[in-house]
Design an enzyme around this catalytic site. Structure first.
Site, PDB file in Angstrom:
ATOM      1  N   GLN A  31       0.844  -1.187   0.000  1.00  0.00           N
ATOM      2  CA  GLN A  31       0.000   0.000   0.000  1.00  0.00           C
ATOM      3  C   GLN A  31       0.889   1.251   0.000  1.00  0.00           C
ATOM      4  O   GLN A  31       1.541   1.543   1.005  1.00  0.00           O
ATOM      5  CB  GLN A  31      -0.842  -0.046   1.270  1.00  0.00           C
ATOM      6  N   GLY A  32       0.922   1.944  -1.118  1.00  0.00           N
ATOM      7  CA  GLY A  32       1.784   3.128  -1.246  1.00  0.00           C
ATOM      8  C   GLY A  32       1.015   4.391  -0.943  1.00  0.00           C
ATOM      9  O   GLY A  32       0.593   5.098  -1.869  1.00  0.00           O
ATOM     10  N   TYR A  33       0.824   4.653   0.323  1.00  0.00           N
ATOM     11  CA  TYR A  33       0.095   5.861   0.746  1.00  0.00           C
ATOM     12  C   TYR A  33       1.070   6.869   1.367  1.00  0.00           C
ATOM     13  O   TYR A  33       1.275   7.946   0.871  1.00  0.00           O
ATOM     14  CB  TYR A  33      -0.959   5.516   1.817  1.00  0.00           C
ATOM     15  N   SER A  83       4.862  -1.365   3.876  1.00  0.00           N
ATOM     16  CA  SER A  83       5.012  -2.747   4.347  1.00  0.00           C
ATOM     17  C   SER A  83       5.098  -3.693   3.157  1.00  0.00           C
ATOM     18  O   SER A  83       4.297  -3.582   2.215  1.00  0.00           O
ATOM     19  CB  SER A  83       3.819  -3.156   5.213  1.00  0.00           C
ATOM     20  N   GLU A  92      -9.280  -2.017   5.812  1.00  0.00           N
ATOM     21  CA  GLU A  92      -8.066  -2.437   6.529  1.00  0.00           C
ATOM     22  C   GLU A  92      -8.302  -2.390   8.037  1.00  0.00           C
ATOM     23  O   GLU A  92      -7.955  -3.319   8.760  1.00  0.00           O
ATOM     24  CB  GLU A  92      -6.899  -1.526   6.146  1.00  0.00           C
ATOM     25  N   GLU A 140      -4.442   8.678  17.701  1.00  0.00           N
ATOM     26  CA  GLU A 140      -4.976  10.043  17.767  1.00  0.00           C
ATOM     27  C   GLU A 140      -5.903  10.318  16.581  1.00  0.00           C
ATOM     28  O   GLU A 140      -6.956  10.947  16.731  1.00  0.00           O
ATOM     29  CB  GLU A 140      -3.831  11.070  17.781  1.00  0.00           C
TER      30      GLU A 140
HETATM   31  C1  LIG Z   1       4.654  -1.001  11.139  1.00  0.00           C
HETATM   32  C2  LIG Z   1       4.125   0.047  10.201  1.00  0.00           C
HETATM   33  C3  LIG Z   1       3.686  -0.305   8.956  1.00  0.00           C
HETATM   34  C4  LIG Z   1       3.227   0.652   8.062  1.00  0.00           C
HETATM   35  N1  LIG Z   1       2.840   0.254   6.824  1.00  0.00           N
HETATM   36  C5  LIG Z   1       2.444   1.198   5.921  1.00  0.00           C
HETATM   37  C6  LIG Z   1       2.116   0.815   4.579  1.00  0.00           C
HETATM   38  O1  LIG Z   1       2.165  -0.369   4.215  1.00  0.00           O
HETATM   39  N2  LIG Z   1       1.770   1.783   3.712  1.00  0.00           N
HETATM   40  C7  LIG Z   1       1.704   3.100   4.056  1.00  0.00           C
HETATM   41  O2  LIG Z   1       1.358   3.922   3.215  1.00  0.00           O
HETATM   42  N3  LIG Z   1       2.015   3.497   5.315  1.00  0.00           N
HETATM   43  C8  LIG Z   1       2.385   2.575   6.257  1.00  0.00           C
HETATM   44  N4  LIG Z   1       2.718   2.955   7.521  1.00  0.00           N
HETATM   45  C9  LIG Z   1       2.739   4.379   7.845  1.00  0.00           C
HETATM   46  C10 LIG Z   1       1.616   4.827   8.764  1.00  0.00           C
HETATM   47  O3  LIG Z   1       0.380   4.812   8.111  1.00  0.00           O
HETATM   48  C11 LIG Z   1       2.005   6.228   9.253  1.00  0.00           C
HETATM   49  O4  LIG Z   1       3.191   6.095  10.021  1.00  0.00           O
HETATM   50  C12 LIG Z   1       0.923   6.859  10.070  1.00  0.00           C
HETATM   51  O5  LIG Z   1      -0.194   7.166   9.280  1.00  0.00           O
HETATM   52  C13 LIG Z   1       1.403   8.138  10.793  1.00  0.00           C
HETATM   53  O6  LIG Z   1       2.022   9.007   9.922  1.00  0.00           O
HETATM   54  P1  LIG Z   1       3.472   9.604  10.251  1.00  0.00           P
HETATM   55  O7  LIG Z   1       4.370   8.473  10.600  1.00  0.00           O
HETATM   56  O8  LIG Z   1       3.853  10.506   9.140  1.00  0.00           O
HETATM   57  O9  LIG Z   1       3.270  10.446  11.588  1.00  0.00           O
HETATM   58  P2  LIG Z   1       2.671  11.916  11.708  1.00  0.00           P
HETATM   59  O10 LIG Z   1       1.451  12.015  10.868  1.00  0.00           O
HETATM   60  O11 LIG Z   1       3.760  12.893  11.484  1.00  0.00           O
HETATM   61  O12 LIG Z   1       2.212  11.934  13.219  1.00  0.00           O
HETATM   62  C14 LIG Z   1       3.130  12.151  14.310  1.00  0.00           C
HETATM   63  C15 LIG Z   1       2.341  12.217  15.598  1.00  0.00           C
HETATM   64  O13 LIG Z   1       1.425  13.330  15.568  1.00  0.00           O
HETATM   65  C16 LIG Z   1       0.093  12.900  15.816  1.00  0.00           C
HETATM   66  N5  LIG Z   1      -0.862  13.670  15.006  1.00  0.00           N
HETATM   67  C17 LIG Z   1      -0.736  13.977  13.687  1.00  0.00           C
HETATM   68  N6  LIG Z   1      -1.813  14.692  13.271  1.00  0.00           N
HETATM   69  C18 LIG Z   1      -2.634  14.824  14.351  1.00  0.00           C
HETATM   70  C19 LIG Z   1      -3.899  15.447  14.572  1.00  0.00           C
HETATM   71  N7  LIG Z   1      -4.551  16.063  13.585  1.00  0.00           N
HETATM   72  N8  LIG Z   1      -4.439  15.372  15.818  1.00  0.00           N
HETATM   73  C20 LIG Z   1      -3.797  14.733  16.838  1.00  0.00           C
HETATM   74  N9  LIG Z   1      -2.589  14.123  16.694  1.00  0.00           N
HETATM   75  C21 LIG Z   1      -2.021  14.168  15.468  1.00  0.00           C
HETATM   76  C22 LIG Z   1       0.068  11.436  15.398  1.00  0.00           C
HETATM   77  O14 LIG Z   1      -0.974  10.723  16.038  1.00  0.00           O
HETATM   78  C23 LIG Z   1       1.464  10.975  15.824  1.00  0.00           C
HETATM   79  O15 LIG Z   1       1.464  10.653  17.193  1.00  0.00           O
HETATM   80  C24 LIG Z   1       3.180   2.008   8.447  1.00  0.00           C
HETATM   81  C25 LIG Z   1       3.618   2.386   9.727  1.00  0.00           C
HETATM   82  C26 LIG Z   1       4.088   1.426  10.591  1.00  0.00           C
HETATM   83  C27 LIG Z   1       4.555   1.845  11.951  1.00  0.00           C
END
Ligand SMILES: Cc1cc2nc3c(=O)[nH]c(=O)nc-3n(C[C@H](O)[C@H](O)[C@H](O)COP(=O)(O)OP(=O)(O)OC[C@H]3O[C@@H](n4cnc5c(N)ncnc54)[C@H](O)[C@@H]3O)c2cc1C
Length: 277
Positions: free
Chosen positions: A10-12, A45, A128, A261
């Protein structure tokens, strides 16, 4: 996909688009019957073993950020795709950085229509989260059965941990939560079987699973006491370090599939009707 003959990823997420997914910058520009994709995804992933990717890319940079995104089905063996594994806390490399350098994708590989990717992507995420909620309740139950066994075979102050009144309460609470989770998940699956789409309530199941699973893994560490510090490879490791590995992996649960969150925001706004974040 169902038979696992093909692995999909999943390339999001991107370096500057995670929770705020609509900020994604990967571009797809039309060239004849193809779109030319440039940009970077991260935390993807299984990209290192995947045959296909569900890719969200920006096709109309002038449209408001939730519009102008398209959902492509991309062959991971296409020229111009580079996959770089990232190592996690556990030491495993389950996810990756994925780079797109002039990757050509035929227009027939668009799913759900041009510039309609946000709706398709959100529907995929709701499925999902529902699957995470329902499928993983089985794994939660298996882990709980393993934890009870661990407690039975671990002694504290000369008696099995299962005799300790505080530990008994914690184990019983986890059992109750797992049962609640099972029936809540069954309700969501019934909705799907009736042909309805999963809704924002899929977020509640995901959150329940995360909270329950992390509490279970923390209890596994508490039961092991000082032995919880000993990792795989040491002759003193309990169950060959399995619980240490699953404890560390469980920290990612509240991030993957959308952070806790963000699930709370979805529940507040879309289920309870509270003002927007
Ligand atoms: C094991 C694992 C597998 C993954 N697999 C995939 C995958 O296959 N494909 C893919 O596309 N992504 C994948 N991800 C990515 C995952 O979807 C993102 O890490 C997640 O959506 C959070 O984005 P970020 O890491 O950029 O954190 P950020 O969005 O920068 O968030 C940082 C912190 O700020 C908080 N925050 C951000 N915005 C708000 C708000 N509006 N209100 C309150 N709190 C907020 C968050 O909750 C978090 O604690 C994976 C992540 C992990 C850990």
């Amino acid at each position: 996909m169902l038979s696992c003959e093909e692995i999909w990823c999943q390339g999001y997420s991107e370096p500057n688009a995670g929770s705020d997914l609509a900020a994604l910058q990967t571009r797809a520009v039309k060239d004849g019957e193809h779109y030319v994709v440039n940009g970077q995804k991260v935390w993807t992933s299984l990209a290192h073993v995947a045959d296909w990717m569900m890719l969200l890319a920006r096709t109309d940079p002038d449209a408001p950020k939730h519009k102008g995104i398209t959902y492509f089905l991309v062959d991971m063996h296409s020229p111009g795709i580079t996959v770089k594994p990232l190592k996690q806390l556990t030491g495993d490399a389950e996810f990756n950085e994925v780079y797109f350098d002039n990757v050509r994708v035929h227009e027939s590989q668009i799913l759900g229509g041009l510039n309609n990717g946000w709706a398709v992507g959100m529907t995929t995420l709701m499925y999902e989260r529902l699957a995470l909620g329902f499928g993983l309740q089985v794994r939660l139950r298996i882990a709980l059965d393993g934890l009870v066994e661990l407690a039975r075979h671990t002694t504290k102050n000369g008696a099995p941990v299962t005799r300790d009144p505080v530990m008994r309460q914690k184990l019983a609470q986890l059992w109750i939560d797992t049962e609640v989770f099972k029936y809540t998940g069954a309700r969501a699956i019934t909705k799907l079987l009736k042909g309805e789409l999963p809704g924002p309530e899929a977020s509640t199941g995901k959150m329940m699973w995360v909270e329950g699973h992390q509490r279970l893994q923390e209890l596994a560490m508490e039961i092991q006491g000082p032995y919880s510090q000993i990792m795989k490879g040491s002759p003193w490791a309990v169950a060959e370090g399995l619980w240490q590995h699953t404890f560390l992996r469980s920290r990612a649960n509240s991030i993957e599939g959308g952070t806790t969150e963000i699930q709370k925001n979805i529940i507040a706004e879309r289920i309870l009707g509270l003002p927007k974040d």
